[in-house]
Design an enzyme around this catalytic site. Structure first.
Site, PDB file in Angstrom:
ATOM      1  N   CYS A   1       4.902  -8.428   7.290  1.00 41.47           N
ATOM      2  CA  CYS A   1       3.487  -8.376   6.904  1.00 41.47           C
ATOM      3  C   CYS A   1       3.275  -8.733   5.438  1.00 41.47           C
ATOM      4  CB  CYS A   1       2.899  -6.994   7.192  1.00 41.47           C
ATOM      5  SG  CYS A   1       3.699  -5.679   6.276  1.00 41.47           S
TER       6      CYS A   1
ATOM      7  N   CYS B   1       2.831   0.648   7.677  1.00 42.42           N
ATOM      8  CA  CYS B   1       2.449   0.857   6.279  1.00 42.42           C
ATOM      9  C   CYS B   1       2.829   2.264   5.814  1.00 42.42           C
ATOM     10  CB  CYS B   1       0.958   0.655   6.088  1.00 42.42           C
ATOM     11  SG  CYS B   1       0.408  -1.007   6.504  1.00 42.42           S
TER      12      CYS B   1
END
Length: 130
Positions: free
Chosen positions: A37, A106
């Site tokens: 990402c 995340c």
């Protein structure tokens, strides 16, 4: 005004992140990245009397990455090193009121960066003790 899939708490930590910055000559430093990402997080800590006295982060990534970094620093500040090492990825996500499944990585990065900074601190402390 929350985005689809994001809690108000996530949006708050994204729009008003806590503990952003760099600690010069930190007691512990961790850096993690997710090439998939493109998110990169750095965590800096200052430890006094075995407690996380100061913690800062620098994150290059999406809103969820910034929010989880901010929340992780809030959760760790004032904790002992041992307590900081027990902060899990899932706890970060729960504290934020959840994250969309495609953004859970995340919270993984934020906890990993914290653990890396704490392990760096412990390694430096062991070297100083000789």
């Amino acid at each position: 005004m929350s985005q689809p899939g994001y809690s108000d708490k996530v949006m708050d930590h994204f729009m008003n992140p806590r503990n952003v910055g760099v600690i010069e000559d930190p007691d512990g430093y961790g850096k993690v990245g997710n090439p998939t990402c493109g998110d990169v997080m750095e965590m800096f800590i200052r430890v006094k009397d075995d407690r996380i006295e100061e913690i800062k982060f620098r994150t290059f990534g999406c809103g969820a990455a910034i929010a989880t970094s901010s929340m992780t620093t809030e959760m760790a500040l004032g904790k002992t090193v041992e307590e900081g090492l027990k902060i899990t990825r899932d706890e970060v996500g729960r504290e934020l009121g959840g994250l969309p499944p495609n953004k859970m990585h995340c919270s993984n990065l934020a906890a990993d960066a914290l653990h890396m900074a704490l392990e760096d601190y412990l390694n430096k402390a062991a070297v100083r003790k000789g």
